[in-house]
Write a protein that holds these residues in place. Structure first.
Motif, short mmCIF file in Angstrom:
data_model
loop_
_atom_site.label_atom_id
_atom_site.label_comp_id
_atom_site.label_asym_id
_atom_site.label_seq_id
_atom_site.Cartn_x
_atom_site.Cartn_y
_atom_site.Cartn_z
N GLU A 259 0.82 -1.21 0.00
CA GLU A 259 0.00 0.00 0.00
C GLU A 259 0.86 1.26 0.00
O GLU A 259 2.06 1.23 0.27
N MET A 260 0.19 2.36 -0.29
CA MET A 260 0.80 3.68 -0.16
C MET A 260 0.06 4.42 0.95
O MET A 260 -1.14 4.27 1.12
N ILE A 261 0.80 5.20 1.72
CA ILE A 261 0.22 5.95 2.84
C ILE A 261 0.21 7.43 2.49
O ILE A 261 1.23 8.01 2.11
N LEU A 262 -0.96 8.05 2.62
CA LEU A 262 -1.09 9.50 2.46
C LEU A 262 -0.95 10.13 3.84
O LEU A 262 -1.68 9.77 4.77
N VAL A 263 -0.02 11.07 3.98
CA VAL A 263 0.25 11.73 5.27
C VAL A 263 -0.02 13.23 5.10
O VAL A 263 0.77 13.96 4.50
N ASP A 264 -1.16 13.68 5.60
CA ASP A 264 -1.55 15.09 5.55
C ASP A 264 -1.52 15.61 6.97
O ASP A 264 -2.32 15.18 7.81
N PHE A 265 -0.60 16.52 7.28
CA PHE A 265 -0.41 16.94 8.66
C PHE A 265 0.10 18.37 8.72
O PHE A 265 0.57 18.93 7.73
N GLY A 266 -0.01 18.95 9.90
CA GLY A 266 0.50 20.31 10.10
C GLY A 266 0.91 20.49 11.54
O GLY A 266 0.51 19.74 12.44
N VAL A 267 1.70 21.51 11.78
CA VAL A 267 2.20 21.85 13.11
C VAL A 267 1.74 23.25 13.46
O VAL A 267 1.77 24.16 12.63
N CYS A 268 1.26 23.42 14.70
CA CYS A 268 0.90 24.74 15.21
C CYS A 268 2.02 25.21 16.13
O CYS A 268 2.22 24.65 17.21
N TYR A 269 2.72 26.25 15.71
CA TYR A 269 3.82 26.82 16.48
C TYR A 269 3.51 28.29 16.72
O TYR A 269 3.33 29.06 15.76
N ALA A 270 3.42 28.70 17.99
CA ALA A 270 3.11 30.09 18.33
C ALA A 270 1.81 30.54 17.65
O ALA A 270 1.68 31.69 17.23
N ASN A 271 0.87 29.62 17.53
CA ASN A 271 -0.44 29.84 16.92
C ASN A 271 -0.40 29.94 15.40
O ASN A 271 -1.46 30.08 14.77
N TYR A 272 0.77 29.84 14.78
CA TYR A 272 0.88 29.84 13.32
C TYR A 272 1.09 28.42 12.83
O TYR A 272 1.72 27.61 13.52
N ASN A 273 0.56 28.12 11.64
CA ASN A 273 0.43 26.73 11.21
C ASN A 273 1.16 26.41 9.92
O ASN A 273 1.32 27.27 9.05
N ASP A 275 0.90 23.25 6.81
CA ASP A 275 -0.08 22.30 6.26
C ASP A 275 0.57 21.65 5.05
O ASP A 275 0.67 22.28 3.98
N THR A 276 1.00 20.42 5.20
CA THR A 276 1.73 19.74 4.13
C THR A 276 1.23 18.30 3.97
O THR A 276 0.74 17.70 4.92
N THR A 277 1.37 17.77 2.75
CA THR A 277 0.94 16.40 2.48
C THR A 277 2.00 15.68 1.66
O THR A 277 2.54 16.25 0.70
N ARG A 278 2.28 14.45 2.04
CA ARG A 278 3.19 13.60 1.30
C ARG A 278 2.59 12.19 1.22
O ARG A 278 1.71 11.83 2.00
N CYS A 279 3.10 11.38 0.28
CA CYS A 279 2.67 9.99 0.14
C CYS A 279 3.89 9.08 0.20
O CYS A 279 4.95 9.40 -0.36
N VAL A 280 3.73 7.94 0.87
CA VAL A 280 4.85 7.08 1.22
C VAL A 280 4.52 5.62 0.91
O VAL A 280 3.43 5.16 1.26
N PRO A 281 5.44 4.89 0.27
CA PRO A 281 5.20 3.45 0.04
C PRO A 281 5.55 2.64 1.28
O PRO A 281 6.63 2.77 1.84
#
Length: 431
Positions: A259-273, A275-281
């Motif tokens: 399978e391939m894994i879709l990873v859509d995630f983001g980090v909140c630092y000092a209230n600023y964000n 938003d990135t997405t990558r796909c991984v085998p």
């Protein structure tokens, strides 16, 4: 604070820009979000009202900001109200901000306790003609049963001062917040830098039969270790067919070898964000079909992001992206020239495999405030996130970067996050 202190000059400048757009003899009142209770004596994680944070830098509940630029006394033009520190609060909850600390963070000289708010506003009401109030209008989901501190403030003001004019603070902040200052861009870059560490750590952990939430844990480790507040949003760790559900985030499936894994995630630092997405085998190498789909989406990302430049209308950008996706669907033999030639213009054929927009403002909100009827301008930060979803093949692929609009075009703020097929495979194989 977990994060490094932000220069108060950022919030001072934001208040100046906000006040310049207020009507004469007007008063603006912005309030913090509530602390939401859980069961027993527990609470949910606190997230500040972002308009209040934008104008004050205060990341604490029971906070009220009053702006009255035309106040007769200069000391009354900006007042910040915070909850009082006393022996009881210190014993049970630790220290809240002192007046001195709030003054240093916000750059506001006149700091009062929250219980002094009603008496203070009473003194200003006769001079002021208009009240600018905040409301939860940027929330995308239905909230008809939710009563917030903003709702209570609106009700209180209108009951207490029914003959005043009322206007929306959001009308001003939706105009100001899309254009990011250098300090704001720097904070977004810090969030992205933590995202890079989290993703690289995740890549080292990928293997057949690992659970999706185990990979989520790798992201959480770097968030906490590097002083970020939280996920920017509930992360999507979607293996196989789960990646075809756009907002999947239960993250409880087992990642299977092919399978391939879709990873859509983001980090909140000092209230600023971020938003990135990558796909991984999962196996460490993309299959032939996964590679084809990934290459198509990456092509759309690289070409479509070129339209994130000053003067371009958002609708024109999305049309260009849709055209790119359509051509790639032809190459992947998911659509035929005949289907495209005879498609319904109101329901284009590509929508079967690509059904969402690909650019949104990014900042204090992941989907930050801003009118999409406004053309792109220097200083805006936007995502670019094309995708192709093939449920019948168990493949969902989306790739996403964060871009700063510049005079020349744009700058990829998330360039350090691995995205090329060879780089992704190399990270997994050399863990």
């Amino acid at each position: 604070m977990r994060y490094e202190s932000i220069p108060s000059s950022l919030f001072i400048e934001n208040r100046k820009r906000f006040s310049a757009k207020m009507d004469a003899n007007s008063l603006a009142i912005l309030v913090s979000n509530d602390v939401m209770p859980n069961n027993a004596d527990d609470i949910m994680g606190f997230a500040q009202n972002n308009d209040l944070f934008y104008l004050s830098g205060i990341n604490q509940d029971e906070t009220i900001l009053v702006l009255f630029p035309d106040a007769y006394k200069e000391e009354n033009q900006i007042i910040l109200f915070i909850k009082e520190v006393n022996a009881h609060t210190k014993l049970w909850d630790g220290d809240f901000l002192t007046k001195e600390e709030a003054r240093a963070i916000s750059g506001i000289k006149n700091i009062k306790w929250t219980h002094e708010f009603e008496k203070t506003v009473q003194l200003f009401a006769f001079e002021a003609d208009t009240f600018y109030l905040g409301h939860n209008e940027h929330i995308k989901r239905v909230t008809n049963e939710m009563i917030t501190r903003q709702d209570r403030m609106i009700q209180w003001c209108k009951e207490k001062y029914p003959l005043h004019k009322y206007d929306r603070a959001a009308k001003i902040t939706r105009d100001l917040r899309p254009i990011k200052s250098e300090e704001e861009v720097s904070l977004i870059e810090k969030a992205i830098a933590i995202s890079v560490k989290g993703f690289e750590r995740l890549l080292k952990a990928v293997k057949p039969n690992i659970k999706e939430f185990e990979l989520e844990a790798e992201l959480i480790y770097e968030i906490v270790k590097n002083g970020a507040s939280r996920h920017a949003f509930r992360p999507i760790i979607a293996s196989g067919k789960n990646a075809c559900a756009l907002h999947y985030n239960s993250n409880d499936a087992i990642c299977k070898e092919n399978e391939m894994i879709l990873v859509d995630f983001g980090v909140c630092y000092a209230n600023y964000n971020s938003d990135t997405t990558r796909c991984v085998p999962v196996s460490g190498r993309f299959s032939k079909r996964q590679r084809e789909v990934y290459a198509s989406v990456l092509h759309c990302l690289k070409e479509g992001s070129k339209w994130l430049r000053p003067g371009v209308r958002h609708s024109d950008y999305e049309k260009q992206m849709a055209g790119l996706i359509e051509q790639e669907l032809l190459k992947l033999k998911l659509l035929t020239p005949e289907e495209i030639a005879h498609q319904d213009p109101d329901a284009p054929a590509y929508k079967k495999y690509f059904m969402h927009g690909t650019a949104h403002h990014l900042g204090l909100d992941v989907h930050d405030v801003g009118l999409y009827s406004r053309t792109f301008e220097k200083g805006m930060v936007l995502t670019c996130e094309p995708g192709i979803y093939i449920p019948e093949e168990g493949i969902g692929c989306r790739l996403e970067n964060d871009y700063l609009i510049t005079e020349e075009g744009n700058r990829n703020l998330s360039e350090a996050l691995p995205i090329e097929i060879e780089d992704i495979e190399k990270w997994i194989q050399h863990k």
